[in-house]
Design a protein around this motif. Structure first.
Motif, PDB file in Angstrom:
ATOM      1  N   ASP A 200      64.367  16.745  61.370  1.00  0.00           N
ATOM      2  CA  ASP A 200      63.170  16.019  62.054  1.00  0.00           C
ATOM      3  C   ASP A 200      62.725  16.486  63.277  1.00  0.00           C
ATOM      4  O   ASP A 200      63.392  15.917  64.413  1.00  0.00           O
ATOM      5  N   LEU A 201      62.209  17.566  63.607  1.00  0.00           N
ATOM      6  CA  LEU A 201      61.964  18.329  64.730  1.00  0.00           C
ATOM      7  C   LEU A 201      61.211  17.606  65.551  1.00  0.00           C
ATOM      8  O   LEU A 201      61.230  17.621  66.836  1.00  0.00           O
ATOM      9  N   ALA A 202      60.057  16.729  65.117  1.00  0.00           N
ATOM     10  CA  ALA A 202      59.127  16.194  65.921  1.00  0.00           C
ATOM     11  C   ALA A 202      59.980  15.112  66.561  1.00  0.00           C
ATOM     12  O   ALA A 202      59.807  14.670  67.801  1.00  0.00           O
ATOM     13  N   LEU A 203      61.053  14.321  65.922  1.00  0.00           N
ATOM     14  CA  LEU A 203      61.874  13.164  66.569  1.00  0.00           C
ATOM     15  C   LEU A 203      62.705  13.831  67.599  1.00  0.00           C
ATOM     16  O   LEU A 203      62.914  13.305  68.632  1.00  0.00           O
ATOM     17  N   ALA A 204      63.160  15.169  67.180  1.00  0.00           N
ATOM     18  CA  ALA A 204      64.173  15.910  68.264  1.00  0.00           C
ATOM     19  C   ALA A 204      63.142  16.007  69.581  1.00  0.00           C
ATOM     20  O   ALA A 204      63.942  15.846  70.727  1.00  0.00           O
ATOM     21  N   ALA A 205      62.153  16.582  69.453  1.00  0.00           N
ATOM     22  CA  ALA A 205      61.161  17.118  70.589  1.00  0.00           C
ATOM     23  C   ALA A 205      61.047  15.709  71.302  1.00  0.00           C
ATOM     24  O   ALA A 205      60.707  15.726  72.544  1.00  0.00           O
ATOM     25  N   SER A 206      60.718  14.516  70.967  1.00  0.00           N
ATOM     26  CA  SER A 206      60.237  13.463  71.465  1.00  0.00           C
ATOM     27  C   SER A 206      61.389  12.914  72.443  1.00  0.00           C
ATOM     28  O   SER A 206      61.316  12.191  73.204  1.00  0.00           O
ATOM     29  N   LEU A 207      62.622  13.317  72.195  1.00  0.00           N
ATOM     30  CA  LEU A 207      63.924  12.808  72.825  1.00  0.00           C
ATOM     31  C   LEU A 207      64.133  13.811  74.238  1.00  0.00           C
ATOM     32  O   LEU A 207      65.052  13.370  74.694  1.00  0.00           O
ATOM     33  N   LEU A 208      63.583  15.057  73.956  1.00  0.00           N
ATOM     34  CA  LEU A 208      63.649  15.886  75.261  1.00  0.00           C
ATOM     35  C   LEU A 208      62.976  15.201  76.569  1.00  0.00           C
ATOM     36  O   LEU A 208      62.057  14.664  76.383  1.00  0.00           O
ATOM     37  N   ASP A 209      63.811  15.283  77.738  1.00  0.00           N
ATOM     38  CA  ASP A 209      63.612  14.581  78.824  1.00  0.00           C
ATOM     39  C   ASP A 209      64.107  15.487  79.873  1.00  0.00           C
ATOM     40  O   ASP A 209      65.318  15.840  80.162  1.00  0.00           O
ATOM     41  N   ASP A 210      63.265  15.869  81.095  1.00  0.00           N
ATOM     42  CA  ASP A 210      63.850  16.610  82.320  1.00  0.00           C
ATOM     43  C   ASP A 210      64.964  16.016  82.951  1.00  0.00           C
ATOM     44  O   ASP A 210      65.637  16.749  83.649  1.00  0.00           O
ATOM     45  N   ASP A 211      65.160  14.763  82.679  1.00  0.00           N
ATOM     46  CA  ASP A 211      66.345  13.882  83.494  1.00  0.00           C
ATOM     47  C   ASP A 211      67.416  14.109  82.628  1.00  0.00           C
ATOM     48  O   ASP A 211      68.746  13.457  83.042  1.00  0.00           O
ATOM     49  N   VAL A 212      67.474  14.626  81.434  1.00  0.00           N
ATOM     50  CA  VAL A 212      68.572  14.769  80.526  1.00  0.00           C
ATOM     51  C   VAL A 212      69.252  16.313  80.500  1.00  0.00           C
ATOM     52  O   VAL A 212      68.359  17.084  79.915  1.00  0.00           O
ATOM     53  N   ALA A 213      70.129  16.576  80.991  1.00  0.00           N
ATOM     54  CA  ALA A 213      70.671  17.907  80.977  1.00  0.00           C
ATOM     55  C   ALA A 213      71.410  18.380  79.845  1.00  0.00           C
ATOM     56  O   ALA A 213      71.428  19.571  79.342  1.00  0.00           O
ATOM     57  N   TRP A 214      72.066  17.394  79.031  1.00  0.00           N
ATOM     58  CA  TRP A 214      72.578  17.889  77.662  1.00  0.00           C
ATOM     59  C   TRP A 214      72.402  16.883  76.423  1.00  0.00           C
ATOM     60  O   TRP A 214      72.132  15.772  76.637  1.00  0.00           O
ATOM     61  N   TYR A 215      72.120  17.705  75.416  1.00  0.00           N
ATOM     62  CA  TYR A 215      71.879  16.926  74.384  1.00  0.00           C
ATOM     63  C   TYR A 215      73.025  17.296  73.140  1.00  0.00           C
ATOM     64  O   TYR A 215      73.482  18.179  72.919  1.00  0.00           O
ATOM     65  N   VAL A 216      73.692  15.990  72.501  1.00  0.00           N
ATOM     66  CA  VAL A 216      74.922  16.113  71.742  1.00  0.00           C
ATOM     67  C   VAL A 216      74.508  15.735  70.533  1.00  0.00           C
ATOM     68  O   VAL A 216      74.535  14.341  70.428  1.00  0.00           O
TER      69      VAL A 216
END
Length: 235
Positions: A200-216
């Protein structure tokens, strides 16, 4: 295996890259008021490994255990974490109560696979993960939430849903710039997946945030923001 420091208060007990092991990453958000454990491990044995690594690193004992979702590999270790408050989305309660009522054993796992071969991948991994059923129990959350909850240590648990599991939640550690994704953007489990199902790339993209440096993600290596953006752009 040792805990690996990621950023700020966040430590990771890495998962097994072998997909047949179905052994996700477990995260620890260390805090003197009591650490937050993100996912329980896929078995009591797995949980005991995490507990030993936690002690070896000198980190505070967990006070809270957050389920990112109700699938077995994220919750079956919970019975080896006595005394923690288990936090999960309200929609995880019913399926986990149903799972708790099943007569789990190696014999039962074999019988279920004979009846439905599509369960083979998951149920064989469960059989390998659990060396003894003595004292084993599937535990529903003891504290539930609907949309979002902030724990006393500042850790934010937010429901995002998705096709992998309707109760999927992400865990944000704002002061460390880390977002723990669980399996939220993955396709449905193998026994429920169709050839049309993909990430679900749309969901993944919606979670990107400039204030978040790491995605696990639970079954992948952590990605810094730039790499996460590049991966989604390429996908």
């Amino acid at each position: 295996m040792a805990l690996r420091h990621l950023a700020g208060r966040v430590w990771l007990f890495p998962g097994d890259p072998d997909p047949f092991a179905v052994r996700p990453t477990v995260a620890v958000v260390a805090d003197d008021r009591g650490s937050v454990l993100v996912d329980a491990g896929q078995s009591p044995a797995h949980a005991r490994e995490v507990r030993a690594a936690l002690a070896a690193a000198g980190l505070p004992e967990p006070r809270w255990l957050v389920y990112t979702h109700h699938h077995w590999d994220h919750v079956w270790g919970a019975c080896a974490w006595p005394g923690v408050e288990i936090v999960g989305h309200e929609s995880a309660v019913a399926p986990l109560r149903a799972e708790a009522a099943r007569p789990w054993s190696h014999r039962y796992l074999r019988e279920q696979v004979r009846e439905n071969p599509l369960l083979g991948h998951s149920f064989r991994a469960r059989a390998l993960a659990v060396d003894s059923w003595d004292g084993f129990a599937v535990l529903p959350p003891t504290r539930t939430f609907t949309d979002e909850v902030t724990l006393p240590t500042g850790v934010v648990v937010r429901h995002v849903g998705g096709r992998h599991a309707p109760d999927s939640a992400v865990v944000l550690v704002p002061d460390s710039g880390v977002l723990l994704l669980g399996d939220c953007w993955y396709p449905p489990p193998a026994h429920l997946r169709t050839p049309e199902d993909g990430p679900d790339l749309a969901l993944a993209a919606s979670l990107l945030d400039d204030d978040v440096a790491w995605y696990v993600s639970a079954h992948d290596e952590p990605l810094p923001l730039a790499e996460a953006r590049a991966a989604l752009a390429g996908g």
